[in-house]
Motif scaffolding. Structure first.
Motif, PDB file in Angstrom:
ATOM      1  N   ILE A  60      26.128  43.386  37.097  1.00  0.00           N
ATOM      2  CA  ILE A  60      27.054  42.160  37.519  1.00  0.00           C
ATOM      3  C   ILE A  60      28.447  43.412  36.910  1.00  0.00           C
ATOM      4  CG2 ILE A  60      27.479  40.315  36.174  1.00  0.00           C
ATOM      5  CD1 ILE A  60      24.619  39.376  35.569  1.00  0.00           C
ATOM      6  N   LEU A  61      28.199  43.921  36.049  1.00  0.00           N
ATOM      7  CA  LEU A  61      29.770  43.795  35.551  1.00  0.00           C
ATOM      8  C   LEU A  61      30.460  45.048  36.823  1.00  0.00           C
ATOM      9  CD1 LEU A  61      31.917  44.922  32.931  1.00  0.00           C
ATOM     10  CD2 LEU A  61      30.532  46.474  32.404  1.00  0.00           C
ATOM     11  N   GLY A  62      29.608  46.058  37.349  1.00  0.00           N
ATOM     12  CA  GLY A  62      30.112  46.425  38.492  1.00  0.00           C
ATOM     13  C   GLY A  62      30.816  45.833  39.481  1.00  0.00           C
ATOM     14  N   GLY A  63      30.008  44.712  39.057  1.00  0.00           N
ATOM     15  CA  GLY A  63      30.539  42.964  41.133  1.00  0.00           C
ATOM     16  C   GLY A  63      32.305  42.451  39.989  1.00  0.00           C
ATOM     17  N   LEU A  64      32.063  42.593  38.756  1.00  0.00           N
ATOM     18  CA  LEU A  64      32.789  42.058  38.727  1.00  0.00           C
ATOM     19  C   LEU A  64      34.493  43.080  38.175  1.00  0.00           C
ATOM     20  CD1 LEU A  64      31.312  40.156  35.171  1.00  0.00           C
ATOM     21  CD2 LEU A  64      32.813  38.782  37.264  1.00  0.00           C
ATOM     22  N   LEU A  65      34.061  43.910  38.550  1.00  0.00           N
ATOM     23  CA  LEU A  65      34.825  45.250  38.125  1.00  0.00           C
ATOM     24  C   LEU A  65      35.455  45.417  40.020  1.00  0.00           C
ATOM     25  CD1 LEU A  65      33.569  48.182  35.670  1.00  0.00           C
ATOM     26  CD2 LEU A  65      35.666  46.520  35.777  1.00  0.00           C
ATOM     27  N   PHE A  66      34.437  45.697  40.995  1.00  0.00           N
ATOM     28  CA  PHE A  66      35.152  45.827  41.976  1.00  0.00           C
ATOM     29  C   PHE A  66      36.185  44.436  42.403  1.00  0.00           C
ATOM     30  CE2 PHE A  66      35.044  43.565  46.405  1.00  0.00           C
ATOM     31  CZ  PHE A  66      35.116  44.471  47.253  1.00  0.00           C
ATOM     32  N   PHE A  67      35.724  43.447  42.293  1.00  0.00           N
ATOM     33  CA  PHE A  67      37.247  42.415  42.078  1.00  0.00           C
ATOM     34  C   PHE A  67      38.529  42.282  41.095  1.00  0.00           C
ATOM     35  CE2 PHE A  67      33.792  40.188  44.022  1.00  0.00           C
ATOM     36  CZ  PHE A  67      33.500  39.704  45.320  1.00  0.00           C
ATOM     37  N   LEU A  68      37.934  43.146  40.356  1.00  0.00           N
ATOM     38  CA  LEU A  68      38.901  42.941  39.552  1.00  0.00           C
ATOM     39  C   LEU A  68      40.104  43.780  39.662  1.00  0.00           C
ATOM     40  CD1 LEU A  68      40.596  42.498  36.421  1.00  0.00           C
ATOM     41  CD2 LEU A  68      39.086  43.568  35.630  1.00  0.00           C
ATOM     42  N   LEU A  69      39.381  45.497  40.250  1.00  0.00           N
ATOM     43  CA  LEU A  69      40.724  46.329  40.627  1.00  0.00           C
ATOM     44  C   LEU A  69      40.749  46.190  42.467  1.00  0.00           C
ATOM     45  CD1 LEU A  69      37.963  48.681  39.182  1.00  0.00           C
ATOM     46  CD2 LEU A  69      40.180  48.028  38.614  1.00  0.00           C
ATOM     47  N   ASN A  70      40.189  45.271  42.896  1.00  0.00           N
ATOM     48  CA  ASN A  70      40.454  45.204  44.347  1.00  0.00           C
ATOM     49  C   ASN A  70      41.576  43.526  44.525  1.00  0.00           C
ATOM     50  OD1 ASN A  70      39.664  47.808  45.748  1.00  0.00           O
ATOM     51  ND2 ASN A  70      37.885  46.927  44.707  1.00  0.00           N
ATOM     52  N   ASP A  71      42.950  43.597  45.534  1.00  0.00           N
ATOM     53  CA  ASP A  71      42.890  42.581  45.471  1.00  0.00           C
ATOM     54  C   ASP A  71      41.891  41.611  46.643  1.00  0.00           C
ATOM     55  OD1 ASP A  71      44.349  40.211  45.770  1.00  0.00           O
ATOM     56  OD2 ASP A  71      46.739  41.562  46.503  1.00  0.00           O
ATOM     57  N   THR A  72      40.755  41.207  46.667  1.00  0.00           N
ATOM     58  CA  THR A  72      40.625  40.750  48.256  1.00  0.00           C
ATOM     59  C   THR A  72      40.591  39.208  48.383  1.00  0.00           C
ATOM     60  OG1 THR A  72      39.067  39.826  46.413  1.00  0.00           O
ATOM     61  CG2 THR A  72      38.275  41.917  46.406  1.00  0.00           C
ATOM     62  N   LYS A  73      42.004  38.642  47.725  1.00  0.00           N
ATOM     63  CA  LYS A  73      42.238  37.245  47.857  1.00  0.00           C
ATOM     64  C   LYS A  73      42.888  37.858  49.176  1.00  0.00           C
ATOM     65  CE  LYS A  73      43.992  33.184  45.797  1.00  0.00           C
ATOM     66  NZ  LYS A  73      43.328  32.071  46.335  1.00  0.00           N
ATOM     67  N   ASN A  74      43.893  38.692  49.029  1.00  0.00           N
ATOM     68  CA  ASN A  74      45.249  38.750  50.061  1.00  0.00           C
ATOM     69  C   ASN A  74      44.421  40.446  50.593  1.00  0.00           C
ATOM     70  OD1 ASN A  74      47.027  36.897  48.981  1.00  0.00           O
ATOM     71  ND2 ASN A  74      47.292  38.612  47.263  1.00  0.00           N
ATOM     72  N   SER A  75      44.032  41.058  50.968  1.00  0.00           N
ATOM     73  CA  SER A  75      43.753  41.850  51.455  1.00  0.00           C
ATOM     74  C   SER A  75      42.640  42.765  52.547  1.00  0.00           C
ATOM     75  CB  SER A  75      44.186  43.259  51.041  1.00  0.00           C
ATOM     76  OG  SER A  75      42.699  43.300  50.002  1.00  0.00           O
ATOM     77  N   ILE A  76      42.080  41.727  52.697  1.00  0.00           N
ATOM     78  CA  ILE A  76      40.382  42.317  53.107  1.00  0.00           C
ATOM     79  C   ILE A  76      40.161  41.899  55.076  1.00  0.00           C
ATOM     80  CG2 ILE A  76      38.431  40.881  53.980  1.00  0.00           C
ATOM     81  CD1 ILE A  76      38.385  42.752  51.183  1.00  0.00           C
ATOM     82  N   ASN A  77      39.516  42.616  55.993  1.00  0.00           N
ATOM     83  CA  ASN A  77      39.997  42.579  57.113  1.00  0.00           C
ATOM     84  C   ASN A  77      38.494  41.322  57.396  1.00  0.00           C
ATOM     85  OD1 ASN A  77      41.808  44.643  57.493  1.00  0.00           O
ATOM     86  ND2 ASN A  77      39.601  45.935  57.390  1.00  0.00           N
TER      87      ASN A  77
END
Length: 133
Positions: A115-132
């Motif tokens: 779960i920590l790994g999943g949260l780190l994915f969202f913390l480290l990546n700007d998924t709100k603005n940069s997902i294709n």
């Protein structure tokens, strides 16, 4: 150098929704069954970590409210990076208190690490603005 990995928007939305679910359920349990949750803290080998922050009943209530609020906002994609950071801040002391030192609960410990790994994915990546798409 920035490396970019293509990910579908749907997969990121599903990932975020599924990840938020554990915190919605846990937060609800903290508020609906506070005595049971506080008892788990009392039985933990590292309960001193919890006591560093306060009394278990108070911590259970606060963590329940924080988990429900942050997970709800995370699910709705409102400030997902910040909500991931808040959820990490709740997850780490819970994991250290309840899971570490419990040799019979290695499965839940590694679940929390995942779960920590999943949260780190969202913390480290700007998924709100940069997902294709």
């Amino acid at each position: 150098m920035q490396a970019h990995i293509k990910a579908s928007r749907l997969s990121v939305h599903l990932f975020r929704a599924m990840l938020s679910g554990i915190f919605l359920v846990a937060g609800g349990n903290h508020l609906l069954q506070p005595g049971k949750t506080a008892a788990r803290i009392e039985q933990a080998n590292f309960k001193g970590i919890a006591y560093f922050f306060g009394e278990p009943p108070t911590l259970v209530f606060i963590s329940g409210v924080v988990m429900l609020s942050a997970a709800g906002l995370f699910l709705l994609n409102i400030k997902p990076r910040y909500m991931a950071a808040v959820l990490i801040a709740v997850l780490i002391p819970i994991t250290l208190t309840v899971q570490v030192g419990q040799i019979t609960t290695l499965g839940p410990l590694f679940k929390n690490i995942a779960i920590l790994g999943g949260l780190l994915f969202f913390l480290l990546n700007d998924t709100k603005n940069s997902i294709n798409s």
